[in-house]
Design a protein around this motif. Structure first.
Motif, PDB file in Angstrom:
ATOM      1  N   ILE A  71      65.768  19.250  22.370  1.00 42.18           N
ATOM      2  CA  ILE A  71      64.373  19.696  22.452  1.00 42.18           C
ATOM      3  C   ILE A  71      63.532  18.842  21.509  1.00 42.18           C
ATOM      4  O   ILE A  71      64.050  18.237  20.559  1.00 42.18           O
ATOM      5  CB  ILE A  71      64.206  21.194  22.079  1.00 42.18           C
ATOM      6  CG1 ILE A  71      64.716  21.454  20.660  1.00 42.18           C
ATOM      7  CG2 ILE A  71      64.917  22.078  23.083  1.00 42.18           C
ATOM      8  CD1 ILE A  71      64.487  22.884  20.183  1.00 42.18           C
ATOM      9  N   LYS A  72      62.227  18.802  21.765  1.00 41.64           N
ATOM     10  CA  LYS A  72      61.311  18.067  20.904  1.00 41.64           C
ATOM     11  C   LYS A  72      60.855  18.957  19.746  1.00 41.64           C
ATOM     12  O   LYS A  72      60.998  20.172  19.791  1.00 41.64           O
ATOM     13  CB  LYS A  72      60.106  17.588  21.712  1.00 41.64           C
ATOM     14  CG  LYS A  72      60.467  16.586  22.801  1.00 41.64           C
ATOM     15  CD  LYS A  72      59.233  16.182  23.599  1.00 41.64           C
ATOM     16  CE  LYS A  72      59.603  15.191  24.694  1.00 41.64           C
ATOM     17  NZ  LYS A  72      58.406  14.815  25.511  1.00 41.64           N
ATOM     18  N   TYR A  73      60.259  18.327  18.741  1.00 39.91           N
ATOM     19  CA  TYR A  73      59.831  19.057  17.545  1.00 39.91           C
ATOM     20  C   TYR A  73      58.917  20.226  17.910  1.00 39.91           C
ATOM     21  O   TYR A  73      59.135  21.362  17.470  1.00 39.91           O
ATOM     22  CB  TYR A  73      59.105  18.098  16.596  1.00 39.91           C
ATOM     23  CG  TYR A  73      58.681  18.733  15.295  1.00 39.91           C
ATOM     24  CD1 TYR A  73      59.504  18.657  14.176  1.00 39.91           C
ATOM     25  CD2 TYR A  73      57.459  19.410  15.168  1.00 39.91           C
ATOM     26  CE1 TYR A  73      59.122  19.239  12.965  1.00 39.91           C
ATOM     27  CE2 TYR A  73      57.073  19.994  13.983  1.00 39.91           C
ATOM     28  CZ  TYR A  73      57.911  19.903  12.874  1.00 39.91           C
ATOM     29  OH  TYR A  73      57.533  20.489  11.696  1.00 39.91           O
ATOM     30  N   GLU A  74      57.887  19.956  18.718  1.00 40.45           N
ATOM     31  CA  GLU A  74      56.914  20.998  19.043  1.00 40.45           C
ATOM     32  C   GLU A  74      57.499  22.094  19.928  1.00 40.45           C
ATOM     33  O   GLU A  74      56.902  23.169  20.078  1.00 40.45           O
ATOM     34  CB  GLU A  74      55.683  20.395  19.716  1.00 40.45           C
ATOM     35  CG  GLU A  74      55.961  19.651  21.006  1.00 40.45           C
ATOM     36  CD  GLU A  74      56.327  18.188  20.802  1.00 40.45           C
ATOM     37  OE1 GLU A  74      56.344  17.455  21.793  1.00 40.45           O
ATOM     38  OE2 GLU A  74      56.589  17.800  19.633  1.00 40.45           O
ATOM     39  N   GLU A  75      58.662  21.843  20.524  1.00 38.38           N
ATOM     40  CA  GLU A  75      59.288  22.852  21.370  1.00 38.38           C
ATOM     41  C   GLU A  75      60.006  23.922  20.550  1.00 38.38           C
ATOM     42  O   GLU A  75      60.280  25.010  21.071  1.00 38.38           O
ATOM     43  CB  GLU A  75      60.289  22.203  22.333  1.00 38.38           C
ATOM     44  CG  GLU A  75      59.652  21.399  23.451  1.00 38.38           C
ATOM     45  CD  GLU A  75      60.690  20.820  24.388  1.00 38.38           C
ATOM     46  OE1 GLU A  75      60.832  21.337  25.507  1.00 38.38           O
ATOM     47  OE2 GLU A  75      61.382  19.847  23.991  1.00 38.38           O
ATOM     48  N   MET A  76      60.302  23.632  19.300  1.00 38.46           N
ATOM     49  CA  MET A  76      61.010  24.616  18.475  1.00 38.46           C
ATOM     50  C   MET A  76      60.206  25.908  18.355  1.00 38.46           C
ATOM     51  O   MET A  76      60.740  27.002  18.546  1.00 38.46           O
ATOM     52  CB  MET A  76      61.321  24.040  17.088  1.00 38.46           C
ATOM     53  CG  MET A  76      62.458  23.039  17.076  1.00 38.46           C
ATOM     54  SD  MET A  76      63.012  22.620  15.399  1.00 38.46           S
ATOM     55  CE  MET A  76      61.647  21.588  14.843  1.00 38.46           C
ATOM     56  N   ILE A  77      58.914  25.785  18.051  1.00 36.34           N
ATOM     57  CA  ILE A  77      58.109  26.989  17.863  1.00 36.34           C
ATOM     58  C   ILE A  77      57.867  27.700  19.191  1.00 36.34           C
ATOM     59  O   ILE A  77      57.896  28.939  19.256  1.00 36.34           O
ATOM     60  CB  ILE A  77      56.765  26.666  17.150  1.00 36.34           C
ATOM     61  CG1 ILE A  77      55.964  27.946  16.902  1.00 36.34           C
ATOM     62  CG2 ILE A  77      55.951  25.663  17.931  1.00 36.34           C
ATOM     63  CD1 ILE A  77      56.687  28.974  16.050  1.00 36.34           C
ATOM     64  N   SER A  78      57.672  26.954  20.265  1.00 31.22           N
ATOM     65  CA  SER A  78      57.433  27.608  21.561  1.00 31.22           C
ATOM     66  C   SER A  78      58.677  28.354  22.027  1.00 31.22           C
ATOM     67  O   SER A  78      58.582  29.473  22.558  1.00 31.22           O
ATOM     68  CB  SER A  78      57.001  26.578  22.607  1.00 31.22           C
ATOM     69  OG  SER A  78      58.006  25.614  22.832  1.00 31.22           O
TER      70      SER A  78
END
Length: 431
Positions: A71-78
């Motif tokens: 997953i990408k960095y910004e996908e962690m929070i989503s």
């Protein structure tokens, strides 16, 4: 990479043992001998996750998936938000927090982590198996998995463990007790080496580092008046609130700095007026005064009245961000992951070895007793242990000691609700 049962059997045969130990076994015994009996002697099936293991596993999965480029960095929070929603929809009583306040604090801390986590600038490997051998009454072979590991710039092998628990137990002597698991793994790596990029390399204990990433916290660093950097740990959800007093000092420091500079100007002016001052010296003083006046002019741009300061700090606290504050405040602070490091001295390692072997020998002796109930018996549950028993223990529904504890508390509560003798007589008109 989790090993299969066949692979574990190969390890047992190779090591000449009939069973492998996990850290969870000795930590369970160390927590409660009766719990060990229920889980590993009676082999009662556990009741599954609680809220802490649920979110702890989720946090591990997200950060490890990022490092494995899943997953990408910004996908962690989503993805974290998706899982929180999924957890809410489950509405499982076993996964509930003890209070709504505790739930909100816990989730908000993790939410901040996955929005702001500073990632490790090294190639990370996750969930790699490790073996460690200890010699006690028997040969004890541990098998476990590292959360993450990497080589740092100094060629040290860093064992990185992610924790969603509170930091209160990660200091002083308690830290070394918490670190037993990673010390076992460090010993194992020093015994057997480590495969790095397809090459087996040896790492003595002085080239192994143990580090905890405390996900619910962050380290906040800032420059003090004396020029030294101070670092403080704060809960992520309220790290700005943690610094309110320091922020006020920062604002107040501007007027104090101006006052100090004005005194410097007055001092230079007095020197200019002295009879012994030469024209060249006076010119130098004049230049100095001009430079100081420029500093004061610049500082006055950062002067705010008390009402403005209070409003800005209140906004920053509510938003848990410094973005509403002036740049001179923002630039002073650095927010980073909260790492706790464990020093692997010879003394610490030897003490850990002795404690681990002692626990293993104790378990071994008791496991050979005919009367297992007597062997693994424990004292009654005290109030100091009740939080673990009520919220974390996965065997509480099968535990006679917890049942007795609840019955005792119920009796006490009922008794405390009873009227006194005088109140009873008064209620019956006999007073």
């Amino acid at each position: 990479m989790r090993l299969s049962y066949d692979q574990l059997d190969i390890i047992k045969e190779k090591m000449g043992v009939d069973k492998l130990w996990s850290f969870s076994k000795i930590s369970t015994y160390d927590q409660c001998s009766w719990l060990y009996k229920l889980k590993y002697i009676d082999k009662i099936k556990s009741r599954g996750d609680n809220c802490y293991t649920y979110f702890g596993s989720l946090a591990h999965e997200l950060i490890q998936d990022f490092y494995e480029d899943k997953i990408k960095y910004e996908e962690m929070i989503s993805k974290f938000e998706d899982k929180v929603l999924e957890w809410q929809m489950l509405d499982d009583p076993k996964l509930k927090f003890s209070t709504d306040q505790e739930r909100d604090r816990y989730i908000e801390n993790l939410r901040h982590y996955f929005k702001n986590v500073q990632t490790v600038p090294h190639k990370i490997t996750n969930e790699q198996a490790v073996l460690a051998v200890f010699e006690g009454m028997e040969k004890y072979v541990f098998q476990g998995y590292l959360d993450s590991e990497y080589l740092d710039d100094q060629g040290n092998l860093v064992i990185l463990d992610y924790k969603t628990s509170t930091k209160s137990g990660f200091s002083g002597k308690q830290l070394f007790k918490k670190a037993r698991q990673l010390i076992i793994y460090a010993i194992g790596i020093s015994q057997h080496g480590r495969m790095i990029n397809g090459e087996m390399r040896q790492f003595p204990l002085d080239k192994i580092r143990i580090r905890y990433d405390m996900l619910k916290y962050c380290n906040v660093s800032f420059m003090q008046k004396n020029g030294k950097i101070k670092t403080t740990k704060a809960e992520r959800r309220q790290w700005v609130a943690h610094l309110v007093n320091q922020l006020r000092k920062d604002f107040e420091g501007v007027s104090k700095d101006i006052e100090k500079l004005e005194k410097e100007i007055a001092k230079l002016q007095r020197k200019m007026m002295m009879k012994k001052t030469t024209p060249e010296e006076a010119e130098g003083y004049s230049v100095g005064i001009g430079e100081i006046e420029e500093q004061i002019k610049s500082l006055k741009d950062d002067l705010y009245d008390p009402v403005q300061v209070s409003e800005m700090i209140e906004k920053a606290t509510l938003e848990n961000s410094l973005s509403a504050l002036p740049k001179f405040i923002q630039n002073k602070y650095t927010v980073e992951n909260c790492y706790i490091d464990v020093e692997l001295t010879d003394e610490i390692v030897e003490e850990a070895k002795e404690e681990i072997i002692s626990l293993l020998d104790d378990i071994t002796v008791k496991s050979k007793e005919d009367d297992k109930d007597q062997a693994f018996n424990r004292s009654r549950i005290e109030n100091s242990e009740s939080f673990y028993c009520a919220n974390t223990c996965d065997m509480k529904d099968h535990c006679t000691f917890y049942k007795e504890y609840k019955e005792h508390n119920t009796m006490f509560m009922v008794k405390s609700d009873q009227p006194s003798d005088d109140e009873l007589l008064a209620m019956l008109g006999l007073g």
